[in-house]
Scaffold this motif. Structure first.
Motif, PDB file in Angstrom:
ATOM      1  N   GLY A  83      51.873  37.694  36.170  1.00  0.00           N
ATOM      2  CA  GLY A  83      51.458  36.557  35.366  1.00  0.00           C
ATOM      3  C   GLY A  83      50.179  35.961  35.884  1.00  0.00           C
ATOM      4  N   GLY A  84      49.635  35.009  35.143  1.00  0.00           N
ATOM      5  CA  GLY A  84      48.465  34.255  35.565  1.00  0.00           C
ATOM      6  C   GLY A  84      47.294  35.127  35.950  1.00  0.00           C
ATOM      7  N   MET A  85      46.780  34.926  37.146  1.00  0.00           N
ATOM      8  CA  MET A  85      45.603  35.638  37.609  1.00  0.00           C
ATOM      9  C   MET A  85      45.878  37.138  37.776  1.00  0.00           C
ATOM     10  SD  MET A  85      43.164  33.549  37.645  1.00  0.00           S
ATOM     11  CE  MET A  85      41.876  34.349  38.567  1.00  0.00           C
ATOM     12  N   HIS A  86      47.122  37.513  38.083  1.00  0.00           N
ATOM     13  CA  HIS A  86      47.429  38.937  38.215  1.00  0.00           C
ATOM     14  C   HIS A  86      47.152  39.657  36.903  1.00  0.00           C
ATOM     15  CE1 HIS A  86      49.157  38.344  42.133  1.00  0.00           C
ATOM     16  NE2 HIS A  86      49.908  37.378  41.663  1.00  0.00           N
ATOM     17  N   ARG A  87      47.561  39.046  35.798  1.00  0.00           N
ATOM     18  CA  ARG A  87      47.343  39.661  34.500  1.00  0.00           C
ATOM     19  C   ARG A  87      45.856  39.630  34.147  1.00  0.00           C
ATOM     20  NH1 ARG A  87      51.595  38.239  30.262  1.00  0.00           N
ATOM     21  NH2 ARG A  87      52.708  39.619  31.633  1.00  0.00           N
ATOM     22  N   MET A  88      45.152  38.571  34.509  1.00  0.00           N
ATOM     23  CA  MET A  88      43.722  38.478  34.216  1.00  0.00           C
ATOM     24  C   MET A  88      42.945  39.578  34.920  1.00  0.00           C
ATOM     25  SD  MET A  88      42.886  34.438  34.131  1.00  0.00           S
ATOM     26  CE  MET A  88      41.143  34.792  34.138  1.00  0.00           C
ATOM     27  N   HIS A  89      43.380  39.965  36.104  1.00  0.00           N
ATOM     28  CA  HIS A  89      42.685  41.026  36.838  1.00  0.00           C
ATOM     29  C   HIS A  89      42.745  42.345  36.085  1.00  0.00           C
ATOM     30  CE1 HIS A  89      41.374  39.126  40.538  1.00  0.00           C
ATOM     31  NE2 HIS A  89      42.497  38.435  40.522  1.00  0.00           N
ATOM     32  N   MET A 126      32.686  36.231  36.509  1.00  0.00           N
ATOM     33  CA  MET A 126      34.069  36.450  36.902  1.00  0.00           C
ATOM     34  C   MET A 126      34.526  37.846  36.476  1.00  0.00           C
ATOM     35  SD  MET A 126      37.375  34.018  36.281  1.00  0.00           S
ATOM     36  CE  MET A 126      37.765  34.441  34.597  1.00  0.00           C
ATOM     37  N   SER A 127      34.134  38.241  35.285  1.00  0.00           N
ATOM     38  CA  SER A 127      34.482  39.562  34.777  1.00  0.00           C
ATOM     39  C   SER A 127      33.862  40.657  35.647  1.00  0.00           C
ATOM     40  CB  SER A 127      34.016  39.701  33.334  1.00  0.00           C
ATOM     41  OG  SER A 127      34.314  40.955  32.830  1.00  0.00           O
ATOM     42  N   GLU A 128      32.586  40.488  36.007  1.00  0.00           N
ATOM     43  CA  GLU A 128      31.912  41.456  36.872  1.00  0.00           C
ATOM     44  C   GLU A 128      32.586  41.533  38.239  1.00  0.00           C
ATOM     45  OE1 GLU A 128      27.836  40.257  37.034  1.00  0.00           O
ATOM     46  OE2 GLU A 128      27.377  41.073  35.048  1.00  0.00           O
ATOM     47  N   MET A 176      36.053  44.363  42.036  1.00  0.00           N
ATOM     48  CA  MET A 176      37.244  44.374  42.887  1.00  0.00           C
ATOM     49  C   MET A 176      38.109  45.606  42.589  1.00  0.00           C
ATOM     50  SD  MET A 176      37.429  41.626  44.886  1.00  0.00           S
ATOM     51  CE  MET A 176      39.113  41.133  45.101  1.00  0.00           C
ATOM     52  N   ARG A 177      38.137  46.012  41.324  1.00  0.00           N
ATOM     53  CA  ARG A 177      38.932  47.188  40.945  1.00  0.00           C
ATOM     54  C   ARG A 177      38.342  48.474  41.522  1.00  0.00           C
ATOM     55  NH1 ARG A 177      38.521  45.325  35.220  1.00  0.00           N
ATOM     56  NH2 ARG A 177      40.108  43.744  35.064  1.00  0.00           N
ATOM     57  N   THR A 178      37.014  48.536  41.600  1.00  0.00           N
ATOM     58  CA  THR A 178      36.364  49.777  42.000  1.00  0.00           C
ATOM     59  C   THR A 178      36.043  49.844  43.493  1.00  0.00           C
ATOM     60  OG1 THR A 178      34.181  48.880  41.432  1.00  0.00           O
ATOM     61  CG2 THR A 178      35.359  50.107  39.716  1.00  0.00           C
ATOM     62  N   GLN A 179      35.949  48.706  44.152  1.00  0.00           N
ATOM     63  CA  GLN A 179      35.612  48.708  45.579  1.00  0.00           C
ATOM     64  C   GLN A 179      36.792  49.187  46.416  1.00  0.00           C
ATOM     65  OE1 GLN A 179      34.583  44.683  46.542  1.00  0.00           O
ATOM     66  NE2 GLN A 179      32.480  44.877  45.800  1.00  0.00           N
TER      67      GLN A 179
END
Length: 169
Positions: free
Chosen positions: A37-43, A89-91, A96-99
């Motif tokens: 939920g929350g920020m976890h889903r936003m990531h 924030m999106s960038e 964060m996903r690719t690093q």
């Protein structure tokens, strides 16, 4: 206690817990406190979807404020700052996903500090733009803005635009 009563109670309890878990995961933005939920889903959210969500929220706020023509420049500046904040924030989330994940506690701390500095700078930009817009609003518009603006933070998004009452929201 009789066996059938105990079994009935156990089944009712399991059903109640199952329904509660289903309702919690079905919420559109989830709850801030739970996994997924929350920020976890936003990531996991697509950058284009995040941008569209921000645009919809800004359009709803603009409509609710019923701005006058002389307020348009301050609104456009505010809107630009909010969109830039969303883009950054999106960038950041994409990076964060690719690093590669930090391997040591010190590397994690450095990354957290870096992110905190970025967020502080972004918040300062939003604060300046909000001050400029807010100063030009009449009393009714200020009331509307005060009610609507919390939706642009993580707590507000998790609550569907409603202030949660926690952490100053």
């Amino acid at each position: 206690m009789k066996t059938w009563i105990r079994n009935s109670f156990a089944v009712a309890l399991a059903a109640a817990l199952g329904l509660g878990a289903t309702a919690a995961t079905a919420a559109p933005w989830g709850d801030c406190g739970g996994p997924g939920g929350g920020m976890h889903r936003m990531h996991r959210m697509d950058p284009a979807a995040m941008s569209e969500h921000m645009s919809q929220r800004l359009a709803a706020l603009q409509t609710a404020l019923a701005l006058k023509p002389e307020q348009a420049p301050a609104w456009e500046q505010f809107k630009g700052v909010m969109q830039e904040k969303g883009r950054r924030m999106s960038e950041h989330m994409q990076a964060m996903r690719t690093q590669e994940r930090p391997k040591t506690a010190l590397e994690r701390m450095e990354r957290m500090e870096s992110f905190a500095k970025e967020r502080l700078a972004s918040m300062q930009d939003v604060h300046k733009a909000t001050e400029a817009l807010y100063g030009g609003l009449d009393a009714a518009q200020k009331k509307t803005f005060d009610e609507q603006f919390p939706m642009f933070g993580p707590r507000g998004m998790a609550r569907g635009g409603k202030a949660s009452g926690r952490m100053g929201a």
